[in-house]
Design a protein around this motif. Structure first.
Motif, PDB file in Angstrom:
ATOM      1  N   ALA A   1       7.704   8.267  19.582  1.00  0.00           N
ATOM      2  CA  ALA A   1       6.565   8.801  18.840  1.00  0.00           C
ATOM      3  C   ALA A   1       7.015   9.519  17.464  1.00  0.00           C
ATOM      4  O   ALA A   1       5.880   9.309  16.860  1.00  0.00           O
ATOM      5  N   TYR A   2       8.057   9.990  17.345  1.00  0.00           N
ATOM      6  CA  TYR A   2       8.544  10.459  15.998  1.00  0.00           C
ATOM      7  C   TYR A   2       8.213   9.075  14.953  1.00  0.00           C
ATOM      8  O   TYR A   2       7.730   9.093  13.725  1.00  0.00           O
ATOM      9  N   LEU A   3       9.070   8.013  15.506  1.00  0.00           N
ATOM     10  CA  LEU A   3       9.009   6.807  14.366  1.00  0.00           C
ATOM     11  C   LEU A   3       7.741   6.211  14.073  1.00  0.00           C
ATOM     12  O   LEU A   3       7.789   5.689  13.117  1.00  0.00           O
ATOM     13  N   SER A   4       6.912   6.380  15.127  1.00  0.00           N
ATOM     14  CA  SER A   4       5.745   5.751  15.204  1.00  0.00           C
ATOM     15  C   SER A   4       4.918   6.376  13.904  1.00  0.00           C
ATOM     16  O   SER A   4       3.793   5.391  13.366  1.00  0.00           O
ATOM     17  N   LYS A   5       5.081   7.411  13.139  1.00  0.00           N
ATOM     18  CA  LYS A   5       4.474   8.113  12.229  1.00  0.00           C
ATOM     19  C   LYS A   5       4.789   7.426  10.851  1.00  0.00           C
ATOM     20  O   LYS A   5       4.330   7.750   9.702  1.00  0.00           O
ATOM     21  N   PHE A   6       5.690   6.207  10.890  1.00  0.00           N
ATOM     22  CA  PHE A   6       6.237   5.742   9.795  1.00  0.00           C
ATOM     23  C   PHE A   6       5.793   4.240   9.485  1.00  0.00           C
ATOM     24  O   PHE A   6       5.961   3.598  10.557  1.00  0.00           O
ATOM     25  N   ASP A   7       5.702   3.826   8.103  1.00  0.00           N
ATOM     26  CA  ASP A   7       5.513   2.434   7.822  1.00  0.00           C
ATOM     27  C   ASP A   7       6.923   1.562   7.692  1.00  0.00           C
ATOM     28  O   ASP A   7       6.926   0.297   7.832  1.00  0.00           O
ATOM     29  N   LEU A   8       7.639   2.213   6.789  1.00  0.00           N
ATOM     30  CA  LEU A   8       8.809   1.725   6.385  1.00  0.00           C
ATOM     31  C   LEU A   8       9.986   2.600   6.875  1.00  0.00           C
ATOM     32  O   LEU A   8       9.904   4.092   6.518  1.00  0.00           O
ATOM     33  N   ILE A   9      11.320   2.124   7.327  1.00  0.00           N
ATOM     34  CA  ILE A   9      12.304   2.767   7.370  1.00  0.00           C
ATOM     35  C   ILE A   9      13.201   2.408   6.367  1.00  0.00           C
ATOM     36  O   ILE A   9      13.850   1.115   6.512  1.00  0.00           O
ATOM     37  N   VAL A  10      13.912   3.212   5.892  1.00  0.00           N
ATOM     38  CA  VAL A  10      14.945   2.751   4.833  1.00  0.00           C
ATOM     39  C   VAL A  10      16.412   3.614   5.133  1.00  0.00           C
ATOM     40  O   VAL A  10      16.198   4.676   5.757  1.00  0.00           O
ATOM     41  N   GLY A  11      17.672   2.910   5.062  1.00  0.00           N
ATOM     42  CA  GLY A  11      18.953   3.526   5.072  1.00  0.00           C
ATOM     43  C   GLY A  11      19.959   2.871   4.336  1.00  0.00           C
ATOM     44  O   GLY A  11      20.081   1.632   4.690  1.00  0.00           O
ATOM     45  N   ALA A  12      20.623   3.578   3.581  1.00  0.00           N
ATOM     46  CA  ALA A  12      21.917   3.178   2.919  1.00  0.00           C
ATOM     47  C   ALA A  12      23.039   3.684   3.288  1.00  0.00           C
ATOM     48  O   ALA A  12      23.339   4.819   3.384  1.00  0.00           O
TER      49      ALA A  12
ATOM     50  N   ARG B   1       0.759  -1.268   0.151  1.00  0.00           N
ATOM     51  CA  ARG B   1       0.077   0.042   0.062  1.00  0.00           C
ATOM     52  C   ARG B   1       0.886   1.151  -0.026  1.00  0.00           C
ATOM     53  O   ARG B   1       1.971   1.309   0.198  1.00  0.00           O
ATOM     54  N   ALA B   2       0.384   2.357  -0.208  1.00  0.00           N
ATOM     55  CA  ALA B   2       0.943   3.585  -0.284  1.00  0.00           C
ATOM     56  C   ALA B   2       1.761   3.597   1.366  1.00  0.00           C
ATOM     57  O   ALA B   2       0.900   3.258   2.274  1.00  0.00           O
ATOM     58  N   LEU B   3       2.731   4.253   1.307  1.00  0.00           N
ATOM     59  CA  LEU B   3       3.513   4.217   2.580  1.00  0.00           C
ATOM     60  C   LEU B   3       3.976   5.726   3.024  1.00  0.00           C
ATOM     61  O   LEU B   3       3.905   6.573   2.326  1.00  0.00           O
ATOM     62  N   ARG B   4       4.292   5.486   4.388  1.00  0.00           N
ATOM     63  CA  ARG B   4       4.685   6.844   4.879  1.00  0.00           C
ATOM     64  C   ARG B   4       6.263   6.211   5.189  1.00  0.00           C
ATOM     65  O   ARG B   4       6.644   5.176   6.198  1.00  0.00           O
ATOM     66  N   VAL B   5       7.316   6.722   4.574  1.00  0.00           N
ATOM     67  CA  VAL B   5       8.705   6.283   4.610  1.00  0.00           C
ATOM     68  C   VAL B   5       9.402   7.403   5.254  1.00  0.00           C
ATOM     69  O   VAL B   5       9.484   8.644   4.921  1.00  0.00           O
ATOM     70  N   LEU B   6      10.451   6.880   5.901  1.00  0.00           N
ATOM     71  CA  LEU B   6      11.627   7.638   6.724  1.00  0.00           C
ATOM     72  C   LEU B   6      12.753   7.225   6.017  1.00  0.00           C
ATOM     73  O   LEU B   6      13.286   6.008   6.359  1.00  0.00           O
ATOM     74  N   ASP B   7      13.467   7.815   5.343  1.00  0.00           N
ATOM     75  CA  ASP B   7      14.806   7.733   4.875  1.00  0.00           C
ATOM     76  C   ASP B   7      15.887   8.194   5.677  1.00  0.00           C
ATOM     77  O   ASP B   7      16.023   9.430   5.923  1.00  0.00           O
ATOM     78  N   ILE B   8      16.634   7.264   6.381  1.00  0.00           N
ATOM     79  CA  ILE B   8      17.617   7.633   7.602  1.00  0.00           C
ATOM     80  C   ILE B   8      18.924   7.863   7.091  1.00  0.00           C
ATOM     81  O   ILE B   8      19.400   7.096   6.296  1.00  0.00           O
ATOM     82  N   GLY B   9      19.469   9.002   7.459  1.00  0.00           N
ATOM     83  CA  GLY B   9      20.678   9.240   6.765  1.00  0.00           C
ATOM     84  C   GLY B   9      20.547   9.565   5.165  1.00  0.00           C
ATOM     85  O   GLY B   9      21.627   8.909   4.539  1.00  0.00           O
ATOM     86  N   CYS B  10      19.614  10.321   4.970  1.00  0.00           N
ATOM     87  CA  CYS B  10      18.978  10.294   3.553  1.00  0.00           C
ATOM     88  C   CYS B  10      20.146  11.067   2.574  1.00  0.00           C
ATOM     89  O   CYS B  10      19.964  10.786   1.230  1.00  0.00           O
ATOM     90  N   GLY B  11      20.958  11.867   3.003  1.00  0.00           N
ATOM     91  CA  GLY B  11      21.916  12.416   2.059  1.00  0.00           C
ATOM     92  C   GLY B  11      21.401  13.079   0.887  1.00  0.00           C
ATOM     93  O   GLY B  11      20.235  13.858   1.147  1.00  0.00           O
ATOM     94  N   TRP B  12      21.592  12.604  -0.391  1.00  0.00           N
ATOM     95  CA  TRP B  12      20.885  13.408  -1.476  1.00  0.00           C
ATOM     96  C   TRP B  12      19.405  12.980  -1.722  1.00  0.00           C
ATOM     97  O   TRP B  12      18.741  13.529  -2.487  1.00  0.00           O
ATOM     98  N   GLY B  13      18.859  11.918  -0.864  1.00  0.00           N
ATOM     99  CA  GLY B  13      17.562  11.748  -0.921  1.00  0.00           C
ATOM    100  C   GLY B  13      17.053  10.706  -2.052  1.00  0.00           C
ATOM    101  O   GLY B  13      15.828  10.512  -2.143  1.00  0.00           O
ATOM    102  N   LEU B  14      17.897  10.203  -2.773  1.00  0.00           N
ATOM    103  CA  LEU B  14      17.221   9.367  -3.811  1.00  0.00           C
ATOM    104  C   LEU B  14      16.650   8.278  -3.470  1.00  0.00           C
ATOM    105  O   LEU B  14      15.803   7.724  -4.332  1.00  0.00           O
TER     106      LEU B  14
END
Length: 183
Positions: A113-124, A50-63
């Motif tokens: 509380a902040y993290l609970s707003k997201f369905d998926l966390i990604v980090g590269a 489904r559509a997600l709320r994603v958190l990109d941790i250490g996102c850098g340029w955000g790609l």
């Protein structure tokens, strides 16, 4: 071009312009890191339902986050401890006609509380210093407790990442380690 995104390199005139305006990366956010491709490939093979709320941790340029926005119609927030990467993220968002929010935050500032707003966390490529193994593990533990459905971390298997992977395997029931060389 990769995974449907236009990726600007360090020689691109718009990237060079940001550098001359004083946006010099301070914490390795000076380019696009290849481990993002591993997560993109994994998500392409295993798309979210489904559509997600994603958190990109250490996102850098955000790609990586922009990929999620484009492919899965996700609402994406990228966080990075280095405020100087925000303009590079926004440049790539404009270039790809996508939206992504940037916030200057460190991993240890991400509360349950902040993290609970997201369905998926990604980090590269986020576990490159020894002390980051414990910091990222604690973030993952908070996210797990907060009910985040999936957390995907990719790395070229540096020692801190290996320690993180081992800690996660001992602490959580559903840990899957995927070796890209075997794909």
């Amino acid at each position: 071009q990769a995974f449907g995104l236009k990726i600007l390199n360090a020689k691109h005139h718009a990237v060079r312009k940001l550098k001359t305006e004083g946006y010099q990366a301070e914490i390795h956010g000076n380019k696009f890191w290849n481990s993002s491709f591993l997560i993109m490939d994994h998500l392409k093979r295993n798309p979210p339902q489904r559509a997600l709320r994603v958190l990109d941790i250490g996102c850098g340029w955000g790609l990586l986050g922009l990929y999620c926005a484009k492919q899965f119609n996700a609402r994406v927030t990228g966080i990075d401890a280095d405020p100087n990467v925000g303009p590079y993220l926004q440049l790539h968002a404009r270039t790809n006609q996508l939206a992504m929010t940037f916030e200057k935050r460190r991993f240890d500032q991400l509360t349950k509380a902040y993290l609970s707003k997201f369905d998926l966390i990604v980090g590269a490529d986020i576990c490159f210093w020894d002390e980051l193994a414990k910091t990222v593990f604690n973030l993952i533990r908070r996210a797990h407790t907060a009910g985040v459905g999936q957390i995907i971390i990719a790395d070229p298997c540096r020692t801190p990442f290996e320690k993180l992977a081992e800690s996660c395997a001992h602490a959580f029931d559903h840990v899957e380690r995927i070796d890209a060389r075997l794909q």
